[in-house]
Scaffold this active site. Sequence first.
Site, mmCIF file in Angstrom:
data_model
loop_
_atom_site.group_PDB
_atom_site.id
_atom_site.type_symbol
_atom_site.label_atom_id
_atom_site.label_comp_id
_atom_site.label_asym_id
_atom_site.label_seq_id
_atom_site.Cartn_x
_atom_site.Cartn_y
_atom_site.Cartn_z
ATOM 1 N N GLY A 37 -3.315 4.475 -8.355
ATOM 2 C CA GLY A 37 -3.223 5.089 -9.679
ATOM 3 C C GLY A 37 -2.689 6.506 -9.658
ATOM 4 N N ASP A 77 -10.180 3.580 -3.335
ATOM 5 C CA ASP A 77 -10.914 2.407 -2.849
ATOM 6 C C ASP A 77 -12.334 2.308 -3.400
ATOM 7 O OD1 ASP A 77 -8.636 2.030 -1.412
ATOM 8 O OD2 ASP A 77 -9.609 1.986 0.549
ATOM 9 N N ASP A 90 0.824 -1.212 0.000
ATOM 10 C CA ASP A 90 0.000 0.000 0.000
ATOM 11 C C ASP A 90 0.864 1.272 0.000
ATOM 12 O OD1 ASP A 90 -2.418 1.384 0.065
ATOM 13 O OD2 ASP A 90 -3.213 0.277 1.785
HETATM 14 C C1 GLA Z 1 -5.961 1.433 1.491
HETATM 15 C C2 GLA Z 1 -6.145 0.418 0.369
HETATM 16 C C3 GLA Z 1 -7.262 -0.533 0.753
HETATM 17 C C4 GLA Z 1 -6.925 -1.222 2.062
HETATM 18 C C5 GLA Z 1 -6.671 -0.205 3.154
HETATM 19 C C6 GLA Z 1 -6.113 -0.839 4.416
HETATM 20 O O1 GLA Z 1 -7.054 2.268 1.599
HETATM 21 O O2 GLA Z 1 -6.427 1.055 -0.841
HETATM 22 O O3 GLA Z 1 -7.481 -1.481 -0.276
HETATM 23 O O4 GLA Z 1 -5.797 -2.039 1.870
HETATM 24 O O5 GLA Z 1 -5.728 0.783 2.723
HETATM 25 O O6 GLA Z 1 -5.860 0.092 5.413
#
Ligand code: GLA
Length: 399
Positions: free
Chosen positions: A180, A200, A145
């Site tokens: 992205g 997300d 991440d």
């Molecule tokens: C980000 C990612 C999610 C998830 C959360 C976890 O928002 O994009 O898919 O992994 O972190 O904290």
Amino acid sequence: MKRLIICLLVTVGLFGQKFDGLALTPPMGWNSWNKFACDVDEKLIMETADAMVSNGMKQAGYHYIVIDDCWQGERDSLGFIQPDPLRFPSGMKALADYIHSRGLKFGIYSDAGWKTCGGRPGSRGYEFQDAMQYARWGVDYLKYDWCNTEGLNARGAYLTMRDALYAAGRPIVFSICEWGDSQPWTWAKDIGHLWRTTGDIAPIFDGIIGHGTWNSWGILQILEMRGNIRSSAGPGHWNDPDMMEVGNGMTISEDRAHFSLWCMLAAPLIAGNDLRNMDQATLEILTNKEVIAVDQDSLGIQGFKCFARDHWEIWAKPLKAGELALCFFNRSLSTQKIHYDWQEFPIKDDQFGYHYFFDKKEYKIRDLWKHKDMGTTQKPFVMDIPVHDVIMVKLVPAN
Ligand code: GLA
């Protein structure tokens, strides 16, 4: 000593690479985040692995069980990351062994920054040590991440972890998750096996949910967000429009449309619902082998919108052996009556060089949700598409 370290760094720099051949078709599995967020423990993960085997998902092609954020505890005195001892008392090696004993693969999550998005220890400064630890545990997939990365360059940070994974020696699928922001589709082909293209996903069909400093996105918003980046995807390196929300509260039509469109996009198929408790309709969507075969087609071509009217559109995806998948998609809140004359509208994928002229060649039509043959392209296609639903077909050359 200094010389040895420099020598090691040069060696890794020169010979670091990603593990090839791990994702020749889009990865399929399950991830804990969409449904459980930080509420993860070893019982949930083991029960989910059991469910994936017993409910037919494994047989349909799903095999990664990925624990997202919040599995982490502290680093030990030597700096090795340890799982949260209350939630994962048996340890990660034991959990990996359990998942492997079910014939499945084990995925884990970390972050390129100091801390994960959930505030747990990130991998910044510990990349090689973390990769070594994952390899020891038997990890097969890493989602990486991008929270708390101020001052870092995305390409550089993901390159470092790629090289760390390679140096650790265990083949691990590398899933890049920087939303992205820095256009990974332009630089990540040799770094990761898949990269998130958007922020997300949310379990809504059409809309945006604000969370203060960031937004999560509905299916329609994700579908349109990045324009045409399809030429960046292919065997071994996929655009990832995020994990699925099938079974997380949308209507059955919306879930079917979401799943179909993800398959048209050659998206990674990572389920995000509670596999232990789902209804039959949800399971039938997730395990529709004819639709999954479109996603997993070996050509690995990402589909595209080839035809649009006010409220409905057609998405097309060239498949191997001269076949073609089409998804008639109703975006609107009223039933759409379709009269599609094949003879009038050829389908052309100029980007990948595939053309389908229905006046010159006849195709048999197979309905992939009804599992029925529907005649040929000699006659116009006449149908009603329900609200927020799809009709998904495969065209097969008639002779
Ligand atoms: C980000 C990612 C999610 C998830 C959360 C976890 O928002 O994009 O898919 O992994 O972190 O904290």
